[in-house]
Design a protein around this motif. Structure first.
Motif, PDB file in Angstrom:
ATOM      1  N   GLN A   2       2.926   4.039  -1.635  1.00 23.31           N
ATOM      2  CA  GLN A   2       2.937   4.425  -3.005  1.00 23.31           C
ATOM      3  C   GLN A   2       3.659   5.802  -3.070  1.00 23.31           C
ATOM      4  O   GLN A   2       3.276   6.731  -2.098  1.00 23.31           O
ATOM      5  CB  GLN A   2       1.509   4.532  -3.585  1.00 23.31           C
ATOM      6  CG  GLN A   2       0.789   3.155  -3.553  1.00 23.31           C
ATOM      7  CD  GLN A   2       1.258   2.142  -4.560  1.00 23.31           C
ATOM      8  OE1 GLN A   2       1.855   2.474  -5.650  1.00 23.31           O
ATOM      9  NE2 GLN A   2       1.533   1.084  -3.820  1.00 23.31           N
ATOM     10  N   GLY A   3       4.541   6.257  -4.004  1.00 21.88           N
ATOM     11  CA  GLY A   3       4.869   7.529  -4.522  1.00 21.88           C
ATOM     12  C   GLY A   3       5.940   7.878  -3.587  1.00 21.88           C
ATOM     13  O   GLY A   3       6.266   9.234  -3.665  1.00 21.88           O
ATOM     14  N   HIS A  10      10.656   4.245 -12.287  1.00 23.21           N
ATOM     15  CA  HIS A  10       9.484   3.506 -11.228  1.00 23.21           C
ATOM     16  C   HIS A  10       9.962   2.105 -11.206  1.00 23.21           C
ATOM     17  O   HIS A  10      10.360   1.274 -12.127  1.00 23.21           O
ATOM     18  CB  HIS A  10       8.333   3.852 -11.531  1.00 23.21           C
ATOM     19  CG  HIS A  10       7.821   5.082 -12.125  1.00 23.21           C
ATOM     20  ND1 HIS A  10       7.770   6.315 -11.295  1.00 23.21           N
ATOM     21  CD2 HIS A  10       7.876   5.758 -13.382  1.00 23.21           C
ATOM     22  CE1 HIS A  10       7.650   7.258 -11.813  1.00 23.21           C
ATOM     23  NE2 HIS A  10       7.535   6.867 -13.366  1.00 23.21           N
ATOM     24  N   ASN A  70       4.609  -2.403  -3.185  1.00 24.73           N
ATOM     25  CA  ASN A  70       5.141  -0.733  -2.673  1.00 24.73           C
ATOM     26  C   ASN A  70       5.676  -0.261  -3.938  1.00 24.73           C
ATOM     27  O   ASN A  70       6.972  -0.643  -4.321  1.00 24.73           O
ATOM     28  CB  ASN A  70       6.092  -1.100  -1.320  1.00 24.73           C
ATOM     29  CG  ASN A  70       5.221  -1.407  -0.420  1.00 24.73           C
ATOM     30  OD1 ASN A  70       4.092  -1.027   0.083  1.00 24.73           O
ATOM     31  ND2 ASN A  70       5.669  -2.720   0.271  1.00 24.73           N
ATOM     32  N   ARG A  71       5.489   0.841  -4.256  1.00 26.76           N
ATOM     33  CA  ARG A  71       6.050   1.703  -5.521  1.00 26.76           C
ATOM     34  C   ARG A  71       6.831   2.792  -4.912  1.00 26.76           C
ATOM     35  O   ARG A  71       6.121   3.635  -4.178  1.00 26.76           O
ATOM     36  CB  ARG A  71       4.856   2.026  -6.334  1.00 26.76           C
ATOM     37  CG  ARG A  71       5.097   2.732  -7.755  1.00 26.76           C
ATOM     38  CD  ARG A  71       4.026   2.425  -8.586  1.00 26.76           C
ATOM     39  NE  ARG A  71       4.093   3.218 -10.068  1.00 26.76           N
ATOM     40  CZ  ARG A  71       4.785   2.682 -10.895  1.00 26.76           C
ATOM     41  NH1 ARG A  71       5.757   1.643 -10.755  1.00 26.76           N
ATOM     42  NH2 ARG A  71       5.310   3.314 -11.870  1.00 26.76           N
ATOM     43  N   TRP A  72       7.968   2.680  -5.698  1.00 27.02           N
ATOM     44  CA  TRP A  72       8.900   3.861  -5.329  1.00 27.02           C
ATOM     45  C   TRP A  72       9.378   4.602  -6.890  1.00 27.02           C
ATOM     46  O   TRP A  72       9.280   3.995  -7.891  1.00 27.02           O
ATOM     47  CB  TRP A  72      10.064   3.201  -4.992  1.00 27.02           C
ATOM     48  CG  TRP A  72      10.066   2.681  -3.526  1.00 27.02           C
ATOM     49  CD1 TRP A  72       9.686   1.166  -3.148  1.00 27.02           C
ATOM     50  CD2 TRP A  72      10.599   3.151  -2.297  1.00 27.02           C
ATOM     51  NE1 TRP A  72       9.540   1.207  -2.081  1.00 27.02           N
ATOM     52  CE2 TRP A  72      10.300   2.352  -1.409  1.00 27.02           C
ATOM     53  CE3 TRP A  72      11.095   4.437  -1.950  1.00 27.02           C
ATOM     54  CZ2 TRP A  72      10.506   2.475  -0.107  1.00 27.02           C
ATOM     55  CZ3 TRP A  72      11.256   4.613  -0.751  1.00 27.02           C
ATOM     56  CH2 TRP A  72      10.959   3.826   0.269  1.00 27.02           C
ATOM     57  N   SER A  73       9.891   5.620  -6.872  1.00 24.50           N
ATOM     58  CA  SER A  73      10.456   6.431  -7.921  1.00 24.50           C
ATOM     59  C   SER A  73      11.683   6.900  -7.745  1.00 24.50           C
ATOM     60  O   SER A  73      12.046   7.565  -6.542  1.00 24.50           O
ATOM     61  CB  SER A  73       9.354   7.576  -8.405  1.00 24.50           C
ATOM     62  OG  SER A  73       8.334   7.066  -8.859  1.00 24.50           O
ATOM     63  N   SER A  79       8.932  -1.406  -8.215  1.00 27.49           N
ATOM     64  CA  SER A  79       8.175  -1.768  -6.712  1.00 27.49           C
ATOM     65  C   SER A  79       8.878  -2.755  -6.342  1.00 27.49           C
ATOM     66  O   SER A  79       9.886  -3.845  -6.951  1.00 27.49           O
ATOM     67  CB  SER A  79       6.743  -2.506  -7.589  1.00 27.49           C
ATOM     68  OG  SER A  79       5.748  -1.378  -8.156  1.00 27.49           O
ATOM     69  N   SER A  87       0.884  -1.394  -0.077  1.00 25.79           N
ATOM     70  CA  SER A  87      -0.040   0.041   0.029  1.00 25.79           C
ATOM     71  C   SER A  87       0.822   1.272  -0.075  1.00 25.79           C
ATOM     72  O   SER A  87       0.428   2.410  -0.045  1.00 25.79           O
ATOM     73  CB  SER A  87      -1.035   0.199   1.141  1.00 25.79           C
ATOM     74  OG  SER A  87      -0.137  -0.174   2.459  1.00 25.79           O
TER      75      SER A  87
END
Length: 122
Positions: free
Chosen positions: A71-72, A107, A114-117, A109, A69
């Motif tokens: 994100q960002g 980007h 869990n999403r990273w940039s 995950s 969950s």
């Protein structure tokens, strides 16, 4: 008087602590600061991105967020192309570079989604 605030720790919700630790340390290059089992219900793992004053933490019994969950979150780098190339060589599934007027981004995950940039400020 102006208050000062420093963000120093971000919780990352994961399902498998050892898998997440291996991913962030071996694939992404974070430094392993702590891995401590307090008791049967509580394990605390803290990792820090190279050059960062802010760390991440995950483990058992430390957050109620659903795995995947987060994100960002942005990891700011000097050269996103070089970082992307290194991570591709390490086997990380990372996007092509997204070129925008305010920055260049790549980007990825973690194994839980869990999403990273990565951001290169231009």
């Amino acid at each position: 008087m102006t208050m000062q605030m420093k963000l120093e720790l971000v919780m990352v919700p994961v399902t498998d602590v050892d898998r997440a630790k291996a991913f962030y340390v071996e694939k992404i290059g974070f430094h392993a600061d702590h891995d401590h089992r307090v008791n049967e219900q509580l394990r605390f793992v803290q990792l820090t991105p190279p050059g960062s004053a802010c760390s991440i933490a995950f483990g058992e019994g430390i957050t109620t967020m659903q795995p995947g969950s987060l994100q960002g979150n942005l990891l700011v780098v000097e050269d996103v192309r070089a970082v992307r190339a290194e991570l591709v060589a390490r086997g990380v599934d990372i996007s092509e570079i997204d070129v925008q007027a305010w920055g260049h981004f790549a980007h990825f995950s973690d194994p839980d989604g869990n999403r990273w940039s990565f951001q290169q400020i231009v």
